[in-house]
Design an enzyme around this catalytic site. Structure first.
Site, PDB file in Angstrom:
ATOM      1  N   ASP A  34       0.755  -1.259   0.041  1.00  0.00           N
ATOM      2  CA  ASP A  34      -0.039   0.025   0.172  1.00  0.00           C
ATOM      3  C   ASP A  34       0.913   1.163   0.120  1.00  0.00           C
ATOM      4  OD1 ASP A  34      -2.488  -1.370   0.041  1.00  0.00           O
ATOM      5  OD2 ASP A  34      -2.839  -1.358   1.904  1.00  0.00           O
ATOM      6  N   ASP A  81     -14.467  36.320 -33.625  1.00  0.00           N
ATOM      7  CA  ASP A  81     -13.856  35.009 -34.106  1.00  0.00           C
ATOM      8  C   ASP A  81     -14.085  33.867 -33.246  1.00  0.00           C
ATOM      9  OD1 ASP A  81     -12.774  36.209 -31.764  1.00  0.00           O
ATOM     10  OD2 ASP A  81     -10.721  36.216 -32.231  1.00  0.00           O
ATOM     11  N   GLY A 128     -13.001  28.182 -36.490  1.00  0.00           N
ATOM     12  CA  GLY A 128     -14.196  28.490 -37.509  1.00  0.00           C
ATOM     13  C   GLY A 128     -13.805  28.356 -39.052  1.00  0.00           C
ATOM     14  N   LEU A 129     -12.562  29.153 -39.245  1.00  0.00           N
ATOM     15  CA  LEU A 129     -12.218  29.295 -40.672  1.00  0.00           C
ATOM     16  C   LEU A 129     -11.608  27.910 -41.025  1.00  0.00           C
ATOM     17  CD1 LEU A 129     -11.649  30.697 -43.266  1.00  0.00           C
ATOM     18  CD2 LEU A 129      -9.338  31.704 -42.288  1.00  0.00           C
TER      19      LEU A 129
END
Length: 536
Positions: free
Chosen positions: A36, A274, A409-410
């Site tokens: 442990d 943007d 996005g673009l």
């Protein structure tokens, strides 16, 4: 308990270790076998702590089970006090040692050590890590904290942060700055950074700020009842929640709800031209309940995402999780089985996953963008830089972290327009993540198909077609094992016209439809028949 490859939470004694490791002047004596001691690595390797946790193990072995393990534990307690001289000691058993049923609390008390001893009885086979941290902090408060005169200036305690917590270090700084800007002093932060002496003076604060309910709510409830300290219910993750938090704190402290948001940029970034590519992105959230509930609000109300699935792994918070999910028209997924989570993600086919380290692995396998919002996390989510999740700066961090995995996005328009382009094809991934290396010697899939030796195909009359006249798709179908579904070239081409974030679901639905109809070849007609079938 069950055998699993990966788990969201460790056993309760790991939670107790998180509390002890976060504190100063505290030592944890753990009745446990040698195996442990792996838990030390969670803090030194993953969290990059400069020193090992303040934990002593009895490290009993199989041969010790036939002798006096109680004496072994008492020796460990005595040695720990003499060596480390702590202000207080926590004692308890690991999941393995619990089977021996030694009374660790009674054994420690019998030593009459000159420091307070906190007894921990953590049910290892019924509860898990977060419960262990929550219960340990509660027992420490019960043992050490007492009612006392309030500070002259309005002050509060920050409750819940622990070692190995997701961005707890930076959240403490951000919330402290927020409160100080409102004219409220921080009396103590606990358990992380607190000593037993700091715990003893928790009662001097006027109220408590509960940052992490998973690891601090029991102590906050106890303080409300015993120390007469109300506590906050709002977790300040996101702009809206931070403003709600400021209003709640102001009401408790009797001050004006004013906060400095001059560093806040997230709302304008989310609304600017943007960033419109964020709108409507389908997102799936999974982690601890506190972070998931807060993140879902940010995702929908502040980022413009559509929340299509959410859930948590800690069953103690199933009720608030389910109530929150209803607000999004969803049914919460409450499970600690990562395979169930992966199954849910595959069925929903989201465009973004917000989860834990495990969801990062799932997202990588499925090719879905992902950001981490909750523990458990790996080493990369303990950054050297200042990176809170709470407060106004935390809102800025959330925006940057969540949009980074997405395709811009673009670039998304370019992917739509030039699907077959060598640079902007779907498999290339977002350009800001770096290119995927392809060995120069590796031929493209279509070239490889054309390079394979052609085989003849039988005609309906029993003759044969010359090998060069056999279309590649027909050849593939002829060579495919019986019952295996094959996509024809025109169908594959048509499938690529479907947006990449739902293409996997479209492929699975079409193959399921073909199997139900007994078809082995999928054509364009099959693709559109399947689409019409599942659109009903």
């Amino acid at each position: 308990m069950k055998l699993t490859l990966w788990t969201y939470e460790g056993p309760p004694h790991v939670g107790a270790m998180r509390v002890a490791t976060g504190m100063t002047g505290m030592h944890y004596v753990l009745h446990a076998p040698q195996g442990d001691t792996y838990a030390d690595l969670l803090f030194t390797m993953i969290e990059r702590r400069g020193k090992r946790p303040p934990v002593s193990y009895t490290t009993f072995q199989a041969r010790d089970l036939g002798s006096d393990t109680a004496e072994l534990f008492q020796s460990a307690c005595r040695d720990a006090y003499e060596r480390f001289q702590p202000q207080a000691i926590m004692v308890g058993s690991s999941c393995t040692a619990e089977l021996i049923q030694d009374d660790t609390g009674g054994l420690a008390d019998a030593l009459s050590l000159p420091v307070p001893v906190v007894h921990l009885e953590l049910p290892s086979y019924q509860r898990k890590e977060n419960f262990g941290a929550d219960e340990s902090f509660l027992q420490i408060c019960r043992k050490l904290a007492r009612p006392m005169e309030r500070t002259e200036k309005v002050s509060c305690n920050l409750l819940g942060p622990t070692a190995l917590g997701f961005r707890h270090r930076d959240d403490i700084l951000e919330v402290t700055r927020l409160l100080e800007g409102m004219g409220i002093a921080v009396n103590a932060v606990a358990p992380m950074g607190a000593s037993p002496a700091d715990i003893a003076r928790l009662g001097a604060a006027h109220f408590n700020v509960l940052l992490y309910p998973e690891t601090g709510e029991s102590a906050a409830r106890w303080a409300e009842k015993t120390l007469k300290q109300p506590y906050t219910k709002t977790v300040p993750i996101g702009v809206g929640a931070t403003r709600d938090f400021v209003a709640e704190v102001a009401a408790l402290a009797g001050v004006a709800p004013v906060a400095d948001d001059s560093r806040l940029r997230q709302p304008w970034w989310s609304a600017s031209v943007d960033s419109t590519y964020l709108t409507g992105k389908r997102v799936f959230l999974f982690g601890d309940a506190t972070h998931v509930i807060a993140a879902a609000r940010v995702a929908r109300d502040e980022m413009g995402f559509e929340v299509v699935g959410m859930g948590c792994y800690n069953r103690e918070f199933a009720r608030p999780m389910r109530a929150a999910a209803k607000g999004y028209g969803l049914e919460a997924l409450v499970t600690d089985d990562y395979l169930e989570v992966e199954e849910a993600i595959q069925a929903l086919a989201p465009e973004l996953i917000l989860g834990t380290q495990m969801e990062r692995h799932i997202a990588k396998r499925l090719g879905i963008p992902c950001a981490v919002i909750s523990a458990p996390v790996h080493v990369q989510d303990f950054p050297a830089r200042y990176s809170p999740q709470m407060g106004f700066e935390g809102a800025n961090v959330l925006f940057d972290t969540w949009i980074h995995p997405l395709t811009m996005g673009l670039e998304e328009h370019l992917l739509t327009m030039f699907r077959e382009d060598f640079e902007f094809h779907d498999e290339a991934g977002p350009s800001h993540h770096g290119g995927k290396a392809v060995p120069a010697s590796a031929p493209r899939a279509d070239e490889a198909a054309e390079a394979l030796p052609a085989t003849g195909a039988e005609t309906a009359e029993g003759g044969s077609i010359p090998p060069e006249a056999v279309p590649p798709a027909a050849a593939a179908a002829a060579e495919a094992p019986a019952g295996e579904i094959v996509w024809l070239t025109d169908a594959e081409r048509e499938l690529k016209k479907i947006p990449f974030f739902v293409r996997g679901k479209a492929r699975r639905n079409t193959e399921k439809f073909a199997a139900e109809k007994g078809l082995t070849r999928i054509s364009i007609e099959t693709l559109y028949e399947a689409k019409a079938h599942y659109a009903r």
